[in-house]
Design a protein around this motif. Structure first.
Motif, PDB file in Angstrom:
ATOM      1  N   PHE A   1      11.432   1.031  -3.874  1.00  0.00           N
ATOM      2  CA  PHE A   1      10.600   0.711  -5.042  1.00  0.00           C
ATOM      3  C   PHE A   1      10.272   2.340  -5.881  1.00  0.00           C
ATOM      4  CE2 PHE A   1       6.090   1.377  -6.468  1.00  0.00           C
ATOM      5  CZ  PHE A   1       6.089   0.537  -7.273  1.00  0.00           C
ATOM      6  N   GLN A   2      10.247   3.238  -4.935  1.00  0.00           N
ATOM      7  CA  GLN A   2       9.917   4.481  -5.790  1.00  0.00           C
ATOM      8  C   GLN A   2      11.120   4.915  -6.726  1.00  0.00           C
ATOM      9  OE1 GLN A   2       7.384   5.731  -5.755  1.00  0.00           O
ATOM     10  NE2 GLN A   2       6.243   4.957  -3.914  1.00  0.00           N
ATOM     11  N   ALA A   3      12.360   4.547  -6.340  1.00  0.00           N
ATOM     12  CA  ALA A   3      13.426   4.902  -7.064  1.00  0.00           C
ATOM     13  C   ALA A   3      13.480   4.249  -8.388  1.00  0.00           C
ATOM     14  CB  ALA A   3      15.004   4.554  -6.347  1.00  0.00           C
ATOM     15  N   LEU A   4      13.373   2.875  -8.125  1.00  0.00           N
ATOM     16  CA  LEU A   4      13.106   1.851  -9.419  1.00  0.00           C
ATOM     17  C   LEU A   4      12.152   2.454 -10.214  1.00  0.00           C
ATOM     18  CD1 LEU A   4      13.471  -1.496  -7.775  1.00  0.00           C
ATOM     19  CD2 LEU A   4      15.013  -0.231  -9.305  1.00  0.00           C
ATOM     20  N   ARG A   5      11.087   2.935  -9.708  1.00  0.00           N
ATOM     21  CA  ARG A   5       9.895   3.211 -10.745  1.00  0.00           C
ATOM     22  C   ARG A   5      10.205   4.655 -11.195  1.00  0.00           C
ATOM     23  NH1 ARG A   5       3.473   3.856  -8.704  1.00  0.00           N
ATOM     24  NH2 ARG A   5       2.676   3.804 -10.858  1.00  0.00           N
ATOM     25  N   ALA A   6      10.766   5.672 -10.657  1.00  0.00           N
ATOM     26  CA  ALA A   6      11.152   7.007 -11.291  1.00  0.00           C
ATOM     27  C   ALA A   6      12.005   6.664 -12.378  1.00  0.00           C
ATOM     28  CB  ALA A   6      11.709   7.755 -10.168  1.00  0.00           C
ATOM     29  N   GLY A   7      13.054   5.680 -11.974  1.00  0.00           N
ATOM     30  CA  GLY A   7      14.000   5.451 -13.229  1.00  0.00           C
ATOM     31  C   GLY A   7      13.270   4.680 -14.315  1.00  0.00           C
ATOM     32  N   ALA A   8      12.331   3.749 -14.204  1.00  0.00           N
ATOM     33  CA  ALA A   8      11.869   3.312 -15.225  1.00  0.00           C
ATOM     34  C   ALA A   8      10.802   4.059 -16.048  1.00  0.00           C
ATOM     35  CB  ALA A   8      10.933   2.061 -14.674  1.00  0.00           C
TER      36      ALA A   8
ATOM     37  N   GLY B   1       0.765  -1.251   0.028  1.00  0.00           N
ATOM     38  CA  GLY B   1       0.156  -0.021  -0.042  1.00  0.00           C
ATOM     39  C   GLY B   1       0.806   1.537   0.063  1.00  0.00           C
ATOM     40  N   ARG B   2       1.881   1.449   0.810  1.00  0.00           N
ATOM     41  CA  ARG B   2       2.600   2.377   0.698  1.00  0.00           C
ATOM     42  C   ARG B   2       3.432   2.743  -0.543  1.00  0.00           C
ATOM     43  NH1 ARG B   2       1.954   6.433   2.693  1.00  0.00           N
ATOM     44  NH2 ARG B   2       4.065   6.842   3.384  1.00  0.00           N
ATOM     45  N   CYS B   3       3.929   1.434  -1.063  1.00  0.00           N
ATOM     46  CA  CYS B   3       4.427   1.629  -2.551  1.00  0.00           C
ATOM     47  C   CYS B   3       3.875   2.081  -3.537  1.00  0.00           C
ATOM     48  CB  CYS B   3       4.972   0.175  -2.974  1.00  0.00           C
ATOM     49  SG  CYS B   3       6.359  -0.520  -2.157  1.00  0.00           S
ATOM     50  N   VAL B   4       2.443   1.999  -3.430  1.00  0.00           N
ATOM     51  CA  VAL B   4       1.535   2.777  -4.536  1.00  0.00           C
ATOM     52  C   VAL B   4       0.734   3.866  -4.024  1.00  0.00           C
ATOM     53  CG1 VAL B   4       1.032   0.372  -5.444  1.00  0.00           C
ATOM     54  CG2 VAL B   4      -0.516   1.102  -3.773  1.00  0.00           C
ATOM     55  N   GLY B   5       1.224   4.391  -2.936  1.00  0.00           N
ATOM     56  CA  GLY B   5       0.873   5.854  -2.476  1.00  0.00           C
ATOM     57  C   GLY B   5      -0.191   6.015  -1.641  1.00  0.00           C
ATOM     58  N   ARG B   6      -0.585   4.946  -1.006  1.00  0.00           N
ATOM     59  CA  ARG B   6      -1.610   4.983   0.110  1.00  0.00           C
ATOM     60  C   ARG B   6      -1.265   5.396   1.209  1.00  0.00           C
ATOM     61  NH1 ARG B   6      -5.159  -0.044   0.409  1.00  0.00           N
ATOM     62  NH2 ARG B   6      -6.853   1.401   1.179  1.00  0.00           N
ATOM     63  N   SER B   7      -2.202   6.361   1.950  1.00  0.00           N
ATOM     64  CA  SER B   7      -1.642   6.764   3.347  1.00  0.00           C
ATOM     65  C   SER B   7      -1.771   5.644   4.375  1.00  0.00           C
ATOM     66  CB  SER B   7      -2.604   7.917   3.698  1.00  0.00           C
ATOM     67  OG  SER B   7      -3.930   7.593   4.021  1.00  0.00           O
TER      68      SER B   7
ATOM     69  N   LEU C   1       5.273  -1.139  10.235  1.00  0.00           N
ATOM     70  CA  LEU C   1       6.162  -0.975   9.031  1.00  0.00           C
ATOM     71  C   LEU C   1       7.691  -0.791   9.493  1.00  0.00           C
ATOM     72  CD1 LEU C   1       3.611   1.692   7.108  1.00  0.00           C
ATOM     73  CD2 LEU C   1       4.567  -0.772   6.312  1.00  0.00           C
ATOM     74  N   ALA C   2       7.701  -0.019  10.648  1.00  0.00           N
ATOM     75  CA  ALA C   2       9.229   0.337  11.014  1.00  0.00           C
ATOM     76  C   ALA C   2      10.040  -0.865  11.576  1.00  0.00           C
ATOM     77  CB  ALA C   2       9.045   1.360  12.265  1.00  0.00           C
ATOM     78  N   SER C   3       9.045  -1.722  12.188  1.00  0.00           N
ATOM     79  CA  SER C   3       9.879  -2.888  12.548  1.00  0.00           C
ATOM     80  C   SER C   3      10.407  -3.798  11.544  1.00  0.00           C
ATOM     81  CB  SER C   3       9.275  -3.755  13.593  1.00  0.00           C
ATOM     82  OG  SER C   3       7.721  -4.112  12.900  1.00  0.00           O
ATOM     83  N   ALA C   4       9.552  -3.966  10.255  1.00  0.00           N
ATOM     84  CA  ALA C   4       9.971  -4.667   9.214  1.00  0.00           C
ATOM     85  C   ALA C   4      10.836  -4.121   8.269  1.00  0.00           C
ATOM     86  CB  ALA C   4       8.556  -4.942   8.345  1.00  0.00           C
ATOM     87  N   GLY C   5      11.452  -2.833   8.423  1.00  0.00           N
ATOM     88  CA  GLY C   5      12.204  -2.234   7.571  1.00  0.00           C
ATOM     89  C   GLY C   5      11.643  -1.748   6.158  1.00  0.00           C
ATOM     90  N   SER C   6      10.349  -1.553   6.373  1.00  0.00           N
ATOM     91  CA  SER C   6       9.452  -1.289   4.916  1.00  0.00           C
ATOM     92  C   SER C   6       9.762  -0.040   4.449  1.00  0.00           C
ATOM     93  CB  SER C   6       7.913  -1.323   5.406  1.00  0.00           C
ATOM     94  OG  SER C   6       7.528  -2.626   5.776  1.00  0.00           O
ATOM     95  N   ALA C   7      10.320   0.868   5.058  1.00  0.00           N
ATOM     96  CA  ALA C   7      10.517   2.191   4.640  1.00  0.00           C
ATOM     97  C   ALA C   7      11.504   2.123   3.495  1.00  0.00           C
ATOM     98  CB  ALA C   7      10.937   3.213   5.511  1.00  0.00           C
ATOM     99  N   ALA C   8      12.550   1.129   3.750  1.00  0.00           N
ATOM    100  CA  ALA C   8      13.713   1.166   2.858  1.00  0.00           C
ATOM    101  C   ALA C   8      13.242   0.329   1.655  1.00  0.00           C
ATOM    102  CB  ALA C   8      14.808   0.286   3.508  1.00  0.00           C
ATOM    103  N   VAL C   9      12.391  -0.553   1.718  1.00  0.00           N
ATOM    104  CA  VAL C   9      11.668  -1.446   0.624  1.00  0.00           C
ATOM    105  C   VAL C   9      10.776  -0.424  -0.238  1.00  0.00           C
ATOM    106  CG1 VAL C   9       9.944  -2.935  -0.186  1.00  0.00           C
ATOM    107  CG2 VAL C   9      11.640  -3.427   1.620  1.00  0.00           C
ATOM    108  N   VAL C  10      10.114   0.721   0.508  1.00  0.00           N
ATOM    109  CA  VAL C  10       9.279   1.523  -0.166  1.00  0.00           C
ATOM    110  C   VAL C  10      10.296   2.500  -0.965  1.00  0.00           C
ATOM    111  CG1 VAL C  10       7.533   3.514  -0.126  1.00  0.00           C
ATOM    112  CG2 VAL C  10       7.353   1.206   1.151  1.00  0.00           C
ATOM    113  N   GLU C  11      11.150   3.082  -0.403  1.00  0.00           N
ATOM    114  CA  GLU C  11      12.194   3.884  -1.018  1.00  0.00           C
ATOM    115  C   GLU C  11      12.862   3.419  -2.254  1.00  0.00           C
ATOM    116  OE1 GLU C  11      12.652   7.427  -0.625  1.00  0.00           O
ATOM    117  OE2 GLU C  11      10.818   7.340   0.666  1.00  0.00           O
TER     118      GLU C  11
END
Length: 215
Positions: free
Chosen positions: A206-213, A169-175, A194-204
């Motif tokens: 993804f956003q970097a990959l998507r922006a480049g793609a 959800g965070r990857c696709v922009g949901r609050s 999200l914090a305990s799973a390290g999700s912020a790094a995964v989301v960031e």
């Protein structure tokens, strides 16, 4: 030069209902592609437990496959071999057969990630392979993608079903507020998960990959 993907179902023979699992994967791929349309040809079942797809770049493939992994429910998982190179479609009896160095590399890659799972990296699910004859810059990009992919797969494989849903959800922009309402929990609980799973790094990532793609 494009990124081709060969995917298969992890431990498919242990599934109680393989046909239903394939339907779940099909719906999952369709959802991911709707939320982030990145494919030239989205992953499609071709034979047995195998799927194939094509993406314009290695970054697009990496981003799309992350969403698929996050969206798959507990009990169903796939591994992905990504080949980077040229494709030469072959016409045969009115059908177009995918062929070429990128596909050969993808086959090598999916076999490689299966070997990694059995030996040194049980949580590995994605491997990237450059076709023979590609230049040094492409080979270096593939090496970086593999280093990233191994770390990312470790994080995603360690997540609970709910945490994967939240990360998706965070990857696709949901609050976080919307996600909390959907899960029936507090926003604080979402933030902590999200914090305990390290999700912020995964989301960031993804956003970097998507922006480049899409740039």
């Amino acid at each position: 030069m494009i990124a081709t993907v060969i995917a298969d179902i992890v431990r498919s023979r242990e599934l109680l209902d393989r046909a239903e699992a394939q339907k779940v994967i099909h719906r999952t791929v369709a959802r991911a592609e709707a939320d982030a349309p990145l494919a030239l040809a989205p992953l499609t079942a071709v034979v047995g437990d195998e799927l194939q797809g094509e993406y314009p770049t290695i970054g697009a493939a990496a981003a799309a496959l992350l969403l698929v992994r996050l969206a798959l429910p507990d009990g169903i998982d796939c591994r992905f071999g990504v080949g980077l190179g040229d494709v030469r479609p072959v016409e045969l009896d009115g059908r177009t057969i995918p062929e070429g160095p990128a596909w050969w590399a993808a086959r090598t890659a999916v076999e490689r990630v299966e070997t990694l799972q059995q030996r040194v990296a049980p949580f590995a699910r994605t491997w990237f392979e450059a076709a023979e004859g590609t230049d040094a810059a492409v080979v270096q990009s593939v090496a970086l993608a593999n280093a990233y992919g191994l770390a990312r797969d470790q994080l995603v494989s360690s997540m609970s079903d709910r945490t994967r849903r939240l990360t998706y959800g965070r990857c696709v922009g949901r609050s976080q507020r919307d996600l909390a309402a959907e899960e029936g929990v507090t926003q604080s609980a979402v933030s902590q998960a999200l914090a305990s799973a390290g999700s912020a790094a995964v989301v960031e990532g993804f956003q970097a990959l998507r922006a480049g793609a899409t740039s």
